[in-house]
Design an enzyme around this catalytic site. Structure first.
Site, PDB file in Angstrom:
ATOM      1  N   GLU A  53     -49.789  72.350  79.240  1.00 17.15           N
ATOM      2  CA  GLU A  53     -50.492  71.557  80.248  1.00 17.15           C
ATOM      3  C   GLU A  53     -50.502  72.345  81.546  1.00 17.15           C
ATOM      4  O   GLU A  53     -49.527  73.019  81.888  1.00 17.15           O
ATOM      5  CB  GLU A  53     -49.791  70.217  80.460  1.00 17.15           C
ATOM      6  CG  GLU A  53     -50.401  69.438  81.627  1.00 17.15           C
ATOM      7  CD  GLU A  53     -50.054  67.966  81.641  1.00 17.15           C
ATOM      8  OE1 GLU A  53     -48.931  67.624  81.246  1.00 17.15           O
ATOM      9  OE2 GLU A  53     -50.921  67.178  82.070  1.00 17.15           O
ATOM     10  N   GLU A 109     -50.869  59.283  77.369  1.00 18.52           N
ATOM     11  CA  GLU A 109     -49.845  58.226  77.420  1.00 18.52           C
ATOM     12  C   GLU A 109     -50.514  56.925  77.825  1.00 18.52           C
ATOM     13  O   GLU A 109     -50.384  56.476  78.954  1.00 18.52           O
ATOM     14  CB  GLU A 109     -48.777  58.590  78.455  1.00 18.52           C
ATOM     15  CG  GLU A 109     -47.818  59.638  77.974  1.00 18.52           C
ATOM     16  CD  GLU A 109     -46.779  59.997  79.006  1.00 18.52           C
ATOM     17  OE1 GLU A 109     -46.927  59.620  80.197  1.00 18.52           O
ATOM     18  OE2 GLU A 109     -45.821  60.687  78.645  1.00 18.52           O
TER      19      GLU A 109
HETATM   20  O1  AHR Z   1     -45.186  66.854  80.695  1.00 24.64           O
HETATM   21  C1  AHR Z   1     -45.447  66.307  81.937  1.00 24.64           C
HETATM   22  C2  AHR Z   1     -46.103  64.941  81.843  1.00 24.64           C
HETATM   23  O2  AHR Z   1     -45.230  64.030  81.267  1.00 24.64           O
HETATM   24  C3  AHR Z   1     -47.315  64.851  80.975  1.00 24.64           C
HETATM   25  O3  AHR Z   1     -48.465  65.200  81.637  1.00 24.64           O
HETATM   26  C4  AHR Z   1     -47.372  63.394  80.618  1.00 24.64           C
HETATM   27  O4  AHR Z   1     -47.985  63.188  79.377  1.00 24.64           O
HETATM   28  C5  AHR Z   1     -45.946  62.963  80.689  1.00 24.64           C
HETATM   29  O5  AHR Z   1     -45.807  61.852  81.484  1.00 24.64           O
END
Ligand code: AHR
Length: 669
Positions: free
Chosen positions: A45, A377
């Protein structure tokens, strides 16, 4: 080693301190279920400057002058003007560099990179720029890489030039070779003739990127991924997928095609730095979906893209705000994004324009996409409502694609309990679970069980099995130590203990990805993370090594293992020991993982049912005497796995696992 442990045992008997020997019964003659090839993977990410300023090789910030402050990251001097009718429709801004007309006044723009530009002495860097001479004729641009901390003639690390000709926009390149290594260089572009020049998409990449791609990845970071041998690669997020609001969600269609025409997006993590002002966290999309697929292929991982389900980040917006979610009857463009992505990845270029784009970008063969995640999420009734039409349309057109739904942001609780049955009803193939939890959770202590319910290494022992049951994707997890939220050894040890449970439940856990993956030491907002770096150096955290140890030793099939005739669950009578066993058909090895999470050495017996006599073996040990110790940029190999050889006498082998240690026995069968 055997001698030392028997002397130690004698000493303990003499002092009355001998611990009970724990016996692991491992049935090596009955090979169990297949370990999924996807089992241990990675999750990328763009958080902590993981893409621009990190894995993506571009060294200049705001290369297309599209940040809301168009000169963010740039210093300008002389006659520099911003214009917005450039050659790239989605990035229309560019700058005009006009000579001052005075021999001692210079027109120049200077880029500071992401926390400076890291360059290596003697290495080659490819400068490129789109440019034209608006009045026709030729104009010269002079380029310097400078160490602007040194106030002398020695300031110049290297220089080069390009000769721009004609009124048409064209791309020009020059190779720069700095004479010394410097982590905080700046790049200057000077108007060096009597003619005005227009410049756009000013870029600088190391020539030596991962696999040599021009729009490539930083080599050390991509190699660190390759060395994990990940089975699956989840991208591009995380909350990035959802966006702070719908407008800033990740839109893959904006990330493919020529890099110059990929529009800038505000990063979901832009506003989340507690310790720094946030003027400059944007996504150039230079690292886009083509690059993600290509990287998956090159590191040997199954690609797993995650797309928006029409809900922007629920942490920010809750699930009720009407401007934060798309009503079901308006979801078709979002569903089309999924359908078109499958074509982009797998389709026939002769039949589909997205597949043709993939071919035009240099990859005519399909990427063989098998999984797609829909939503990150999410929670509340609104999620299954939105997800349903996606599932219906994907199933109808692409029945072989596996769909991953989510169980919300927590490892338990109201939303989790609501969403799992919903995912079953909807027919998700896998359910994504996230858990950033403390040591107790990972160990499954009675306190943690009282607070959280199902946690620790036996979390998945009780999950329902069966053909119709979705599999588990542990899509984001990490041990966030109590008051110690960084990459210390103990957090990694807790993860190792927990992961024995993933391995023992490989029949229902199809994949697991630690999170987050990357962090720039000067630009992070979330820790712990697997891999850290500055502009030139990088190091792997203890958690990285635990992931790697599991991935490289995942075996091909499960083997049954009990401890003192009971399931291994880290219970109090098990003295902090956790274990799992697998068989590797390719190497003919029985691989036993034992984690001693306690503070005392533990004598153990490995009962290898089905084996006799002496067997050559390898022991990998991961240990630190200091639980809060960590690897760092200056001491990157402080805590790394150590390997040694030994002979294991079967069927019954006695050993001792030191306190706070992760052991892997690899025994030739
Ligand atoms: O990994 C960091 C964040 O944690 C991600 O973007 C999210 O999916 C989770 O809340």
């Amino acid at each position: 080693m055997k001698k030392i442990s028997s002397m130690l045992a004698a000493l303990l008997v003499a002092t009355g301190l001998q611990a009970q020997t724990h016996t692991f019964d491992i049935n090596t003659s009955k090979v169990g279920g297949v370990i999924p090839s996807t089992m241990y993977g990675i999750f990328f990410e763009d958080i902590n400057y993981a893409a621009d300023g990190g894995l993506y090789g571009e060294l200049l910030i705001n290369r297309s002058f599209e940040f809301p402050n168009n000169f963010a990251g740039w210093d300008i001097s002389g006659k520099v003007t911003l214009r917005n009718d450039g050659p790239f429709e989605k990035n229309p801004h560019y700058v005009r560099l006009a000579p001052s007309g005075h021999s001692d006044k210079y027109t120049m723009i200077e880029n500071r990179g992401f926390f400076g530009i890291g360059v290596k002495g003697g290495a080659e860097y490819r400068f490129s720029v789109w440019a034209r001479v608006p009045d026709g004729g030729t104009a010269k641009l002079w380029i310097d890489l400078v160490d602007n901390a040194t106030m002398s003639d020695d300031q110049k690390l290297c220089n080069g030039s390009v000769e721009v000709s004609g009124k048409e926009w064209k791309k020009y390149t020059a190779i720069l070779t700095p004479k010394k290594t410097f982590e905080n260089a700046h790049l200057r572009v000077w108007a060096d003739s009597k003619k005005t020049a227009d410049v756009e998409h000013v870029s600088l990449f190391p020539v030596d990127t991962y696999k040599g791609h021009e729009n490539g990845m930083r080599k050390d970071l991509a190699e660190a991924l390759e060395q994990l041998k990940p089975g699956v690669f989840r991208f591009p997020g995380g909350c990035i997928v959802e966006g702070t609001d719908l407008a800033t969600r990740y839109q893959w269609k904006n990330t493919v095609g020529p890099v110059e025409n990929r529009p800038l997006n505000e990063n979901r993590w832009h506003y989340t730095f507690t310790h720094r002002y946030f003027p400059d966290y944007y996504q150039s999309y230079g690292l886009g979906f083509f690059e993600y697929f290509q990287l998956s292929e090159e590191i040997g991982a199954e690609p797993l893209p995650v797309l928006s389900v029409g809900l922007s980040c629920e942490f920010q917006n809750g699930s009720k705000r009407s401007d934060a979610h798309v009503p079901v009857d308006q979801l078709q463009p979002y569903i089309d994004d999924v359908l078109d992505l499958i074509e982009f990845a797998n389709g026939d270029p002769a039949k589909n324009s997205w597949a043709k784009l993939r071919a035009d970008m240099g990859h005519p063969a399909p990427f063989n996409l098998k999984y797609v995640g829909i939503g990150n999420e999410q929670w509340g009734e609104i999620y299954p409502e939105n997800l349903k039409p996606f599932v219906e349309q994907v199933r109808a057109k692409y029945p072989n694609i596996k769909i991953i739904g989510t169980s919300g942001p927590d490892s338990e609780g109201k939303e989790f309990d609501y969403l799992w049955p919903e995912m079953r009803k909807i027919g998700a193939d896998l359910v994504d679970e996230h858990f950033y939890r403390n040591e107790d959770w990972f160990l499954g202590t009675p306190e943690a069980k009282a607070k959280y319910g199902n946690c620790g290494a036996n979390r998945y022992d009780s999950y329902p099995r069966g053909k119709k049951q979705p599999k588990v994707f542990a899509g984001e997890y990490a041990c966030h130590g109590k008051g110690k939220k960084w990459n210390h050894f103990n957090a990694a040890l807790m993860e190792a203990a927990f992961m024995t449970g993933l391995e023992r439940n490989a029949d229902i856990v199809e994949m697991a990805t630690y999170a987050p993956l990357f962090a720039h030491v000067d630009g992070w907002q979330w820790r712990p993370d697997a891999i850290w770096y500055d502009n030139l150096r990088s190091f792997n955290s203890c958690s990285y090594y635990v992931q790697q140890l599991y991935s490289l030793n995942k075996g091909t099939n499960m083997l049954s293992l009990t401890m003192n005739k009971k399931a291994v669950a880290g219970n109090e009578d098990q003295d902090g020991l956790f274990a799992s066993a697998v068989f590797d058909k390719n190497t003919n090895e029985v691989i036993v993982k034992v984690v001693n999470a306690g503070d005392k050495a533990q004598p153990v017996t490995l009962n290898l049912k089905g084996m006799k006599g002496d067997h050559s073996a390898q022991l990998i040990s991961f240990h630190s005497d200091n639980l809060t110790a960590e690897n760092t940029l200056d001491d990157p190999k402080k805590i790394v796995p150590q390997e040694s050889s030994l002979t294991v006498s079967a069927p019954s082998f006695n050993a001792e696992v030191p306190a706070r240690t992760f052991y892997i026995y690899k025994i030739k069968k």
